[in-house]
Design an enzyme around this catalytic site. Structure first.
Site, PDB file in Angstrom:
ATOM      1  N   TYR A   1      -2.431  -1.023  10.352  1.00  0.00           N
ATOM      2  CA  TYR A   1      -2.402  -1.183   8.758  1.00  0.00           C
ATOM      3  C   TYR A   1      -0.773  -0.696   8.523  1.00  0.00           C
ATOM      4  O   TYR A   1      -0.090  -1.364   7.193  1.00  0.00           O
ATOM      5  CB  TYR A   1      -2.853  -0.092   8.402  1.00  0.00           C
ATOM      6  CG  TYR A   1      -2.872  -0.705   7.020  1.00  0.00           C
ATOM      7  CD1 TYR A   1      -4.477  -2.027   6.490  1.00  0.00           C
ATOM      8  CD2 TYR A   1      -2.844   0.254   5.980  1.00  0.00           C
ATOM      9  CE1 TYR A   1      -4.342  -2.720   5.264  1.00  0.00           C
ATOM     10  CE2 TYR A   1      -3.027   0.336   4.824  1.00  0.00           C
ATOM     11  CZ  TYR A   1      -3.794  -0.819   4.021  1.00  0.00           C
ATOM     12  OH  TYR A   1      -4.008  -1.190   2.854  1.00  0.00           O
TER      13      TYR A   1
ATOM     14  N   SER B   1       0.597  -1.232  -0.059  1.00  0.00           N
ATOM     15  CA  SER B   1      -0.034   0.024   0.329  1.00  0.00           C
ATOM     16  C   SER B   1       0.933   1.259  -0.019  1.00  0.00           C
ATOM     17  O   SER B   1       2.385   1.262   0.240  1.00  0.00           O
ATOM     18  CB  SER B   1      -0.682   0.282   1.207  1.00  0.00           C
ATOM     19  OG  SER B   1      -1.503   1.558   2.112  1.00  0.00           O
TER      20      SER B   1
HETATM   21  P1  NAD Z   1     -11.208  -6.492   0.549  1.00  0.00           P
HETATM   22  O1  NAD Z   1     -12.094  -6.395   1.768  1.00  0.00           O
HETATM   23  O2  NAD Z   1     -12.299  -5.868  -0.737  1.00  0.00           O
HETATM   24  O3  NAD Z   1     -10.986  -7.757  -0.217  1.00  0.00           O
HETATM   25  C1  NAD Z   1     -10.128  -8.826   0.904  1.00  0.00           C
HETATM   26  C2  NAD Z   1     -10.617  -9.357   0.641  1.00  0.00           C
HETATM   27  O4  NAD Z   1      -9.473 -10.636   2.453  1.00  0.00           O
HETATM   28  C3  NAD Z   1     -12.089 -10.513   0.895  1.00  0.00           C
HETATM   29  O5  NAD Z   1     -12.310 -11.121   0.181  1.00  0.00           O
HETATM   30  C4  NAD Z   1     -11.859 -10.600   2.335  1.00  0.00           C
HETATM   31  O6  NAD Z   1     -12.459 -11.420   2.792  1.00  0.00           O
HETATM   32  C5  NAD Z   1     -10.218 -11.473   2.506  1.00  0.00           C
HETATM   33  N1  NAD Z   1      -9.641 -11.872   4.218  1.00  0.00           N
HETATM   34  C6  NAD Z   1      -9.877 -10.463   5.112  1.00  0.00           C
HETATM   35  N2  NAD Z   1      -9.004 -11.551   6.392  1.00  0.00           N
HETATM   36  C7  NAD Z   1      -8.524 -13.075   5.450  1.00  0.00           C
HETATM   37  C8  NAD Z   1      -8.415 -14.172   6.578  1.00  0.00           C
HETATM   38  N3  NAD Z   1      -8.327 -13.617   7.731  1.00  0.00           N
HETATM   39  N4  NAD Z   1      -8.666 -15.058   5.869  1.00  0.00           N
HETATM   40  C9  NAD Z   1      -8.785 -14.961   4.630  1.00  0.00           C
HETATM   41  N5  NAD Z   1      -8.860 -13.676   3.894  1.00  0.00           N
HETATM   42  C10 NAD Z   1      -9.152 -12.630   4.498  1.00  0.00           C
HETATM   43  O7  NAD Z   1     -10.455  -4.937  -0.131  1.00  0.00           O
HETATM   44  P2  NAD Z   1      -9.373  -5.005  -0.827  1.00  0.00           P
HETATM   45  O8  NAD Z   1      -9.094  -2.719  -0.842  1.00  0.00           O
HETATM   46  O9  NAD Z   1      -9.168  -5.325  -1.942  1.00  0.00           O
HETATM   47  O10 NAD Z   1      -7.902  -5.009  -0.502  1.00  0.00           O
HETATM   48  C11 NAD Z   1      -7.047  -5.791  -0.847  1.00  0.00           C
HETATM   49  C12 NAD Z   1      -5.888  -5.625  -0.564  1.00  0.00           C
HETATM   50  O11 NAD Z   1      -5.216  -4.377  -1.468  1.00  0.00           O
HETATM   51  C13 NAD Z   1      -5.501  -5.978   0.876  1.00  0.00           C
HETATM   52  O12 NAD Z   1      -3.894  -6.567   1.698  1.00  0.00           O
HETATM   53  C14 NAD Z   1      -5.090  -4.478   1.137  1.00  0.00           C
HETATM   54  O13 NAD Z   1      -4.363  -3.540   2.195  1.00  0.00           O
HETATM   55  C15 NAD Z   1      -4.745  -3.665   0.189  1.00  0.00           C
HETATM   56  N6  NAD Z   1      -4.943  -2.553  -0.463  1.00  0.00           N
HETATM   57  C16 NAD Z   1      -6.086  -1.670  -1.027  1.00  0.00           C
HETATM   58  C17 NAD Z   1      -6.025  -0.795  -1.040  1.00  0.00           C
HETATM   59  C18 NAD Z   1      -7.921   0.257  -1.307  1.00  0.00           C
HETATM   60  O14 NAD Z   1      -7.772   1.246  -1.607  1.00  0.00           O
HETATM   61  N7  NAD Z   1      -8.374  -0.306  -0.792  1.00  0.00           N
HETATM   62  C19 NAD Z   1      -5.733   0.496  -1.549  1.00  0.00           C
HETATM   63  C20 NAD Z   1      -4.298   0.344  -0.755  1.00  0.00           C
HETATM   64  C21 NAD Z   1      -3.617  -1.268  -0.486  1.00  0.00           C
END
Ligand code: NAD
Length: 261
Positions: A156, A143
């Site tokens: 985070y 991130s």
């Molecule tokens: P999201 O919430 O849409 O998806 C996350 C997925 O991870 C979900 O399907 C959830 O069920 C799964 N998950 C969470 N905890 C879990 C666990 N204990 N065991 C198994 N699965 C688990 O989130 P996203 O926005 O797609 O984020 C995905 C990645 O991208 C994350 O690591 C997040 O930190 C990173 N990220 C997201 C953003 C953003 O703005 N959305 C920005 C930077 C980084």
């Protein structure tokens, strides 16, 4: 094309990943689902991991992948997932927003297990096979918070800085074996994780929810639009391709210019 829209063209195929097994965690939603779809479209055999059983099974059925329902809060359960993987995309993650002095200690621990310990255990299992085959790709969805801090996101920011360090260490150890490791560092991406934060941030900053995206989330971002999950997926695919064999230990902001501040 209007300013602010994504003018990048997506190639129909991208790098050919036929015969490669790609493990994608958190594949049921958001970025993980987009990455799983893109790698599958490029020919990879995808193993889609998530704790959300119905959603990950639906995604797997859609892209002809294997679904694995695993809660990554348990690093012992995560470890075997790395077996026979050629590509590992450590993506699963979660957010919690609270001041440090009120941050629930169990939530801090959970977030570190899901976003640092389980990725370590998956990679630890995957590397011996990658070394034997002389090829491997580790892609860590970090991130901008792997590079910059923000208030109220202690767990985070800590977890994302940790995965940056792990990724660089994997890069150094894997270099002699054809294994690269890189981080992708998105800003705010249009996913359920961000949609949940909008309500929390509205309360913390005392602004209406409809102002949170521009005034709070994108306050430090010159490009005032959310990143789309498909854009992150294209970067992940590129890191699997032949043009990037010499790119390792690197971090790629996809943050609308946030980290340039
Ligand atoms: P999201 O919430 O849409 O998806 C996350 C997925 O991870 C979900 O399907 C959830 O069920 C799964 N998950 C969470 N905890 C879990 C666990 N204990 N065991 C198994 N699965 C688990 O989130 P996203 O926005 O797609 O984020 C995905 C990645 O991208 C994350 O690591 C997040 O930190 C990173 N990220 C997201 C953003 C953003 O703005 N959305 C920005 C930077 C980084």
């Amino acid at each position: 094309m209007p300013v602010g829209t994504n003018s990048a063209q997506t190639s129909a195929r991208g790098p050919e990943l036929l015969g490669k097994r790609a493990l994608v965690t958190g594949a049921a939603s958001g970025i993980g689902a987009a990455v799983a779809r893109r790698l599958a479209a490029a020919g990879a055999q995808v193993i889609a991991v998530d704790r959300a059983a119905d959603a990950v099974e639906a995604l797997a059925a859609e892209i002809d992948a294997e679904a694995r329902v695993v809660d990554l809060v348990d690093p012992d359960a995560a470890a075997p997932l790395g077996e026979r993987a050629d590509i590992v995309v450590n993506n699963a993650g979660l957010q919690h927003v609270a001041p440090i002095h009120q941050f629930p200690t169990d939530v801090f621990s959970t977030m570190l297990r899901v976003m640092v310990e389980s990725p370590f255990r998956i990679v630890r299992t995957a590397l011996p096979g990658m070394y034997t085959r002389g090829w491997g790709r580790i892609i860590n969805i970090s991130s901008v918070h792997g590079l910059r801090a923000s208030p109220f996101k202690s767990a985070y920011v800590t977890a994302k800085h940790a995965i940056e360090g792990l990724s660089k260490t994997i890069a150094l150890e894997g270099a002699a074996h054809g294994v690269t490791s890189n981080c992708v560092c998105p800003g705010y991406v249009r996913t359920p994780l961000v949609e949940r934060q909008v309500a929390e941030q509205a309360e913390l900053h005392r602004v209406p929810e409809d102002q949170v995206v521009e005034d709070v989330l994108l306050a430090r971002t010159p490009i005032k639009r959310l990143v789309e999950p498909t854009e992150v997926a294209e970067l992940a695919l590129w890191l699997c391709g032949p043009a990037t064999a010499s790119i390792t230990g690197a971090s790629f902001p996809m943050d609308g210019g946030w980290a340039a501040n």
